[in-house]
Design a protein around this motif. Structure first.
Motif, short mmCIF file in Angstrom:
data_model
loop_
_atom_site.label_atom_id
_atom_site.label_comp_id
_atom_site.label_asym_id
_atom_site.label_seq_id
_atom_site.Cartn_x
_atom_site.Cartn_y
_atom_site.Cartn_z
N UNK A 1 42.81 47.41 45.66
CA UNK A 1 43.23 48.39 46.39
C UNK A 1 42.76 48.95 46.81
N UNK A 2 43.22 50.12 47.94
CA UNK A 2 42.48 50.34 49.43
C UNK A 2 43.38 50.72 49.97
N UNK A 3 43.62 51.01 51.09
CA UNK A 3 44.22 51.36 52.40
C UNK A 3 44.36 50.06 53.59
N UNK A 4 43.33 49.44 53.21
CA UNK A 4 42.89 48.46 54.23
C UNK A 4 43.41 46.98 53.04
N UNK A 5 44.17 45.84 54.09
CA UNK A 5 44.79 45.34 53.00
C UNK A 5 44.07 44.02 52.92
N UNK A 6 43.29 43.76 52.16
CA UNK A 6 42.02 43.37 51.21
C UNK A 6 42.88 42.23 50.64
N UNK A 7 43.60 42.60 49.82
CA UNK A 7 44.37 41.75 48.49
C UNK A 7 44.29 40.88 49.12
N UNK A 8 45.91 40.38 50.16
CA UNK A 8 45.64 39.57 50.30
C UNK A 8 45.15 38.79 51.32
N UNK A 9 43.75 38.89 51.87
CA UNK A 9 43.28 38.15 52.75
C UNK A 9 42.28 37.74 51.38
N UNK A 10 41.69 39.06 50.28
CA UNK A 10 40.69 37.40 49.75
C UNK A 10 41.67 36.86 48.51
N UNK A 11 42.91 36.93 48.75
CA UNK A 11 43.96 35.86 47.91
C UNK A 11 44.12 34.91 48.49
N UNK A 12 44.05 35.09 50.30
CA UNK A 12 44.18 33.40 50.97
C UNK A 12 42.97 33.19 51.12
N UNK A 13 41.91 33.40 50.76
CA UNK A 13 39.91 33.00 51.08
C UNK A 13 40.68 32.29 48.99
N UNK A 14 40.72 33.14 48.36
CA UNK A 14 40.76 32.12 46.93
C UNK A 14 41.59 31.30 47.04
N UNK A 15 43.00 31.41 47.70
CA UNK A 15 43.88 29.80 47.44
C UNK A 15 43.17 29.08 48.10
N UNK A 16 42.75 29.31 49.51
CA UNK A 16 41.91 28.08 49.90
C UNK A 16 40.96 27.50 49.23
N UNK A 17 40.18 28.12 48.61
CA UNK A 17 38.92 27.28 48.02
C UNK A 17 39.71 26.48 46.87
N UNK A 18 40.71 27.07 46.27
CA UNK A 18 41.47 26.66 44.97
C UNK A 18 41.75 24.93 45.44
N UNK A 19 42.83 25.39 46.35
CA UNK A 19 43.13 24.04 46.88
C UNK A 19 42.02 22.50 47.62
N UNK B 1 43.47 32.88 57.16
CA UNK B 1 42.21 33.52 56.68
C UNK B 1 41.68 34.22 57.92
N UNK B 2 41.03 32.82 58.78
CA UNK B 2 40.30 33.23 59.73
C UNK B 2 40.97 33.61 61.26
N UNK B 3 42.24 33.17 61.44
CA UNK B 3 42.79 33.82 61.71
C UNK B 3 43.78 35.19 61.84
N UNK B 4 43.84 35.42 60.61
CA UNK B 4 43.83 36.92 59.89
C UNK B 4 42.67 37.82 60.03
N UNK B 5 41.36 37.83 59.91
CA UNK B 5 40.49 38.80 60.02
C UNK B 5 39.48 37.88 59.79
N UNK B 6 38.27 37.97 61.30
CA UNK B 6 37.35 37.10 62.16
C UNK B 6 36.01 37.42 60.92
N UNK B 7 35.71 38.13 60.02
CA UNK B 7 34.79 38.32 59.52
C UNK B 7 34.33 36.95 57.96
N UNK B 8 35.81 36.35 57.84
CA UNK B 8 35.62 35.27 57.42
C UNK B 8 34.22 33.97 57.38
N UNK B 9 34.52 34.62 59.42
CA UNK B 9 33.31 33.06 59.56
C UNK B 9 32.46 32.73 59.23
N UNK B 10 31.63 34.21 57.62
CA UNK B 10 30.83 33.82 57.21
C UNK B 10 30.62 32.15 56.20
#
Length: 449
Positions: free
Chosen positions: A99-117, A133-142
């Motif tokens: 929980x945070x004022x940033x939308x981290x939940x949706x981003x981490x959710x997409x990351x986890x969903x991608x890995x699970x798939x 995910x990458x087109x929503x937040x470029x930090x996931x270039x990591x």
């Protein structure tokens, strides 16, 4: 409220009130739009709803606007988008929260969903969700390199380096289409250069305002220590040293005083070199478990050596690591150590000691550690975690005030610096142990996840 509240209010206003060609140019607020275009479209979509809640929040000139309706809207929108994270958790039967004022939940959710798939042997779906995910937040270039290596090795190539004839069709259409559609509006208006300058602002400096617990936190701490030592011994002149260099809480470029200053290219080279062994092992093992381990190690390496790393990026390591908690005892051990250290390092983001936990917080933290008994950890590792309680006790300042020592008033950044440097030791230790396990133990006896 954190600064992220005003950041996202401003982005709602920009995307709702201005034409597309001005989204990445507008700079009335210091919190300019610096996420990839797909996230900008996400903000635009939410702004259509926000208009019916409080249209005043969508005025670019309304800086620091924070009506009750605006606060409620942002909190509710964060909670609702967190359901993407919960959906991904249900796909893998995990439990976690954010929980945070940033939308981290949706981003981490997409990351986890991608890995699970990917783990479910649905590679195109995994590639599609990672592209989103990458087109929503470029930090996931990591974590992009493991996707490239794993999909190339297991999907594009079937036997060694020979391309399978049966897969000559456009393997990465989902990825190409997502990126092309996302960038079309900006390339058609010749805004691509402006978008890139916002996404990669190297003028922000080596570290964030609050140092992430990584190699550069230790490097900066060493520079500070050597500076103080140089002043005491007369090797340095006080008037030649910038005031509060790197500890002023500002996001900008600073130069080191004693140690050589670090350029962005140096961090890029160190990060790339740190990733190579993990990517090589992934190519050789080409297993789902190796894929997850490579994601964790690439996120680890980027966090430790990257340029201007945000402290919340530690969650990019902890969340994928939850997939391995039940895999081996070593995974459970490192998860326990890293999660406690990583989450503790995020405490300063919670604003006040009361929000973190009722003062004095150190005894409460110590009792929690005592209840855990820490059965998976060695005495040294357990002692390190007990050090977190001691550090919290010091940062509370209660003992210092009782002794009449006004240290924290004179050095307000000291608790943050101590937290970053102490936690950096634990994070680096976990990275080394995880790497060692992957290269020398898991590599010789890889099991399916």
């Amino acid at each position: 409220r954190s600064t992220d509240f005003e950041v996202h209010r401003n982005w709602l206003a920009i995307t709702h009130s201005l034409p597309i060609k001005k989204w990445y140019v507008e700079d009335t607020s210091e919190w300019t739009l610096d996420y990839p275009p797909l996230f900008a479209w996400f903000e635009w979509l939410m702004s259509q709803v926000a208009f019916f809640v409080d249209p005043d929040m969508l005025q670019v000139s309304n800086l620091n606007y924070a009506s009750d309706a605006t606060v409620i809207f942002q909190r509710v929108s964060v909670i609702l988008t967190d359901f993407v994270f919960y959906y991904a958790i249900n796909e893998w039967s995990l439990t976690d929260s954010d929980i945070h004022f940033q939308y981290n939940g949706i981003l981490f959710g997409i990351m986890l969903l991608s890995i699970v798939r990917i783990l479910q042997d649905r590679p195109l779906e995994g590639a599609f969700w990672f592209s989103v995910l990458l087109n929503m937040k470029h930090i996931y270039m990591y974590i992009a390199p493991p996707y490239f290596v794993y999909l190339l090795r297991t999907y594009c190539f079937k036997i060694s380096f020979f391309l399978s004839i049966s897969q000559r069709h456009n393997n990465f259409d989902p990825t190409k289409n997502t990126t092309s559609l996302n960038m079309f509006c900006f390339t058609s208006q010749h805004q691509l250069g402006q978008v890139m300058s916002r996404l990669f602002p190297f003028k922000r400096g080596l570290v964030h305002a609050y140092w992430a617990p990584n190699v550069w936190a230790l490097y900066n701490g060493a520079d500070k220590f050597l500076t103080i030592l140089g002043l005491r011994m007369g090797f340095l002149q006080a008037d030649a040293i910038p005031a509060a260099s790197m500890t002023g809480g500002m996001v900008q470029e600073y130069s080191h005083v004693v140690l050589p200053s670090i350029a962005p290219l140096v961090t890029l080279i160190l990060t790339a070199l740190g990733m190579l062994p993990a990517l090589y092992m992934l190519w050789e093992l080409k297993s789902p478990t190796a894929f997850v381990r490579s994601i964790i190690l690439c996120a680890f390496t980027s966090f430790l050596f990257g340029w201007h790393v945000h402290e919340k990026a530690i969650l990019m390591i902890i969340i994928p690591l939850t997939l391995l908690v039940k895999h081996t005892r070593e995974d459970a051990r490192l998860f326990l150590l890293l999660s406690l250290t990583g989450y503790y390092s995020l405490f300063p983001l919670l604003f006040t000691p009361f929000v973190i936990c009722p003062p004095p917080s150190a005894p409460i933290l110590a009792r929690c550690l005592g209840m855990l008994r820490l059965p998976l950890l060695s005495d040294l590792e357990g002692g390190y975690l007990w050090g977190l309680a001691a550090l919290r006790f010091f940062n509370d300042g209660i003992l210092l005030r009782m002794l009449g020592i006004d240290l924290l008033t004179r050095l307000p950044f000291l608790p943050l610096m101590l937290t970053s440097t102490y936690c950096a030791v634990g994070v680096i230790y976990c990275w080394l142990r995880f790497y060692r396990y992957f290269l020398w133990v898991e590599g010789s006896s890889e099991e399916a996840l």
